[in-house]
Scaffold this motif. Structure first.
Motif, short mmCIF file in Angstrom:
data_model
loop_
_atom_site.label_atom_id
_atom_site.label_comp_id
_atom_site.label_asym_id
_atom_site.label_seq_id
_atom_site.Cartn_x
_atom_site.Cartn_y
_atom_site.Cartn_z
N LEU A 1 0.85 -1.19 0.00
CA LEU A 1 0.00 0.00 0.00
C LEU A 1 0.88 1.23 0.00
CD1 LEU A 1 -2.78 1.44 0.41
CD2 LEU A 1 -2.43 1.14 2.88
N LEU A 2 0.66 2.12 -0.97
CA LEU A 2 1.41 3.38 -1.07
C LEU A 2 0.46 4.54 -0.80
CD1 LEU A 2 3.51 2.79 -4.36
CD2 LEU A 2 4.20 2.36 -1.98
N LEU A 3 0.78 5.34 0.20
CA LEU A 3 -0.06 6.48 0.58
C LEU A 3 0.75 7.78 0.44
CD1 LEU A 3 -1.70 4.96 3.78
CD2 LEU A 3 -2.74 5.21 1.53
N HIS A 4 0.26 8.67 -0.42
CA HIS A 4 0.98 9.93 -0.65
C HIS A 4 0.70 10.92 0.48
CE1 HIS A 4 -2.56 12.33 -1.79
NE2 HIS A 4 -2.98 11.29 -2.50
N GLY A 5 1.40 12.05 0.43
CA GLY A 5 1.26 13.07 1.45
C GLY A 5 0.30 14.18 1.06
N THR A 6 0.12 15.13 1.95
CA THR A 6 -0.78 16.26 1.72
C THR A 6 -0.34 17.05 0.49
OG1 THR A 6 -1.04 16.44 4.11
CG2 THR A 6 -1.84 18.28 2.78
N GLY A 7 -1.30 17.33 -0.39
CA GLY A 7 -1.02 18.13 -1.57
C GLY A 7 -0.49 17.36 -2.75
N ALA A 8 -0.22 16.07 -2.57
CA ALA A 8 0.30 15.25 -3.67
C ALA A 8 -0.83 14.37 -4.23
CB ALA A 8 1.48 14.41 -3.20
N SER A 9 -0.47 13.29 -4.90
CA SER A 9 -1.44 12.38 -5.49
C SER A 9 -0.70 11.12 -5.91
CB SER A 9 -2.12 13.03 -6.71
OG SER A 9 -1.21 13.08 -7.80
N THR A 10 -1.37 10.24 -6.64
CA THR A 10 -0.71 9.02 -7.10
C THR A 10 0.51 9.32 -7.98
OG1 THR A 10 -2.22 8.90 -9.00
CG2 THR A 10 -2.82 7.62 -7.05
N HIS A 11 0.54 10.50 -8.57
CA HIS A 11 1.67 10.82 -9.45
C HIS A 11 3.00 10.77 -8.70
CE1 HIS A 11 2.11 14.72 -7.52
NE2 HIS A 11 3.21 14.88 -8.22
N SER A 12 2.93 10.93 -7.37
CA SER A 12 4.14 10.93 -6.56
C SER A 12 4.87 9.59 -6.64
CB SER A 12 3.77 11.25 -5.10
OG SER A 12 4.91 11.41 -4.30
N PHE A 13 4.12 8.53 -6.98
CA PHE A 13 4.70 7.19 -7.08
C PHE A 13 4.84 6.75 -8.54
CE2 PHE A 13 2.23 7.21 -3.02
CZ PHE A 13 3.32 7.25 -2.17
N ARG A 14 4.92 7.72 -9.46
CA ARG A 14 4.90 7.41 -10.89
C ARG A 14 6.04 6.49 -11.30
NH1 ARG A 14 6.42 12.32 -9.67
NH2 ARG A 14 8.40 13.21 -10.41
N ALA A 15 7.21 6.61 -10.67
CA ALA A 15 8.34 5.74 -10.98
C ALA A 15 8.43 4.56 -10.02
CB ALA A 15 9.64 6.54 -10.95
N LEU A 16 8.15 4.79 -8.75
CA LEU A 16 8.28 3.74 -7.74
C LEU A 16 7.28 2.61 -7.95
CD1 LEU A 16 9.54 2.69 -5.11
CD2 LEU A 16 7.89 4.10 -3.85
#
Length: 290
Positions: free
Chosen positions: A38-53
């Motif tokens: 499970l990947l949970l991003h931070g405030t102000g971000a979105s799934t794009h934060s894990f685009r490479a990971l």
């Protein structure tokens, strides 16, 4: 945000789906096969934060990454109470149940780490480990904690203030200043996507509402009861959550492990995704062997 317009070139778009759960319509990305991460991003971000990971992990795991309420393409709660830590955690629990996925590993960035820890403490997930990436797990000390909540509540108080703030936050100079403040250097695609998010009044309202209703004092009280493995990953250049915060967390959870990434900022998982992926693989392999 509008999926037809803003999601046309969204990272990992083929893995995106929209799922109704817990009273919200969620945007969630699911990719790969194997133990669930499970990947949970931070405030102000979105799934794009894990685009490479996320694609890196998907070679060995089932990766599930939702947009938080009011963020990205996930709907906004009808009431401010829907943005509290407890409500967000309950919503993600409902989403996971709807998907039929139970995480082996819970990974949270910044505020996402608080969600992962809370869900583990309440027993809605039972991961072998929680990995905190630049985790914002404790209240800001002193006056900072007394300032940010009221300021966010004012900015989130109406659509007019949210739109005005989005006009300011979405400008290129503002986004560049924000990125500098993280201590991270990210790729042009990341900059472009953060600009798109910061310039969208709905997303900005969601981020401000989360900040306005976030209270980490109960988590601070309950964290000594955490029984699973806790790994605290910090970046030496993090300008948003100072690395020393991990020492405050370890004072509450003495078994917590510290991993310091020299030269990385607040967005280490975007700067050095291969390194983070390797760390997560080692953790799962270690738990399986143990």
């Amino acid at each position: 945000m509008n999926w037809g317009r803003d999601g046309r070139d969204w990272p990992n778009r083929a893995a995106s789906r929209f799922v109704s759960a817990g009273g919200l319509r969620w945007h969630v990305q699911v990719l790969g096969q194997g133990p669930v991460v499970l990947l949970l991003h931070g405030t102000g971000a979105s799934t794009h934060s894990f685009r490479a990971l996320a694609p890196m992990l998907a070679t060995d795991f089932t990766v599930v990454a939702p947009d938080l309420p009011g963020h990205g393409f996930t709907a906004s709660p009808s009431r401010a109470s829907g943005y509290t830590l407890v409500a967000v955690a309950n919503g993600i629990d409902a989403l996971l149940r709807e998907l039929g996925l139970r995480p082996t590993l819970a990974v949270g960035h910044s505020a996402g780490a608080a969600i992962a820890v809370h869900m583990t403490l309440q027993g809605s997930i039972e991961p072998v480990a929680v990995v905190s990436l630049a985790g914002a797990l404790l209240p800001f000390p002193g006056m900072a904690n007394d300032f940010f909540g009221p300021a966010a509540r004012f900015l989130a108080s109406s659509s007019v203030t949210a739109k005005a703030f989005a006009l300011f936050a979405g400008s290129r100079p503002s986004v560049e200043r924000m990125m500098r403040s993280t201590g991270s250097s990210i790729d042009p695609e990341g900059m472009r996507l953060y600009s798109r998010l910061a310039g969208n009044s709905g997303h900005v309202h969601g981020a401000l509402s989360l900040m306005a209703n976030w209270d980490l004092r109960p988590l601070q009280r309950d964290m000594p009861g955490l029984r699973c493995r806790l790994v605290l990953v910090t970046g030496s250049r993090d300008g948003m959550v100072p690395p020393a915060e991990a020492l405050r967390v370890r004072a509450l959870v003495p078994t917590a492990e510290l991993v310091s990434l020299h030269g990385s900022g607040h967005l280490a998982h975007e700067e050095r995704p291969a390194e983070i992926a390797a760390l997560l693989r080692r953790m799962v392999a270690h738990e399986a062997a143990g």
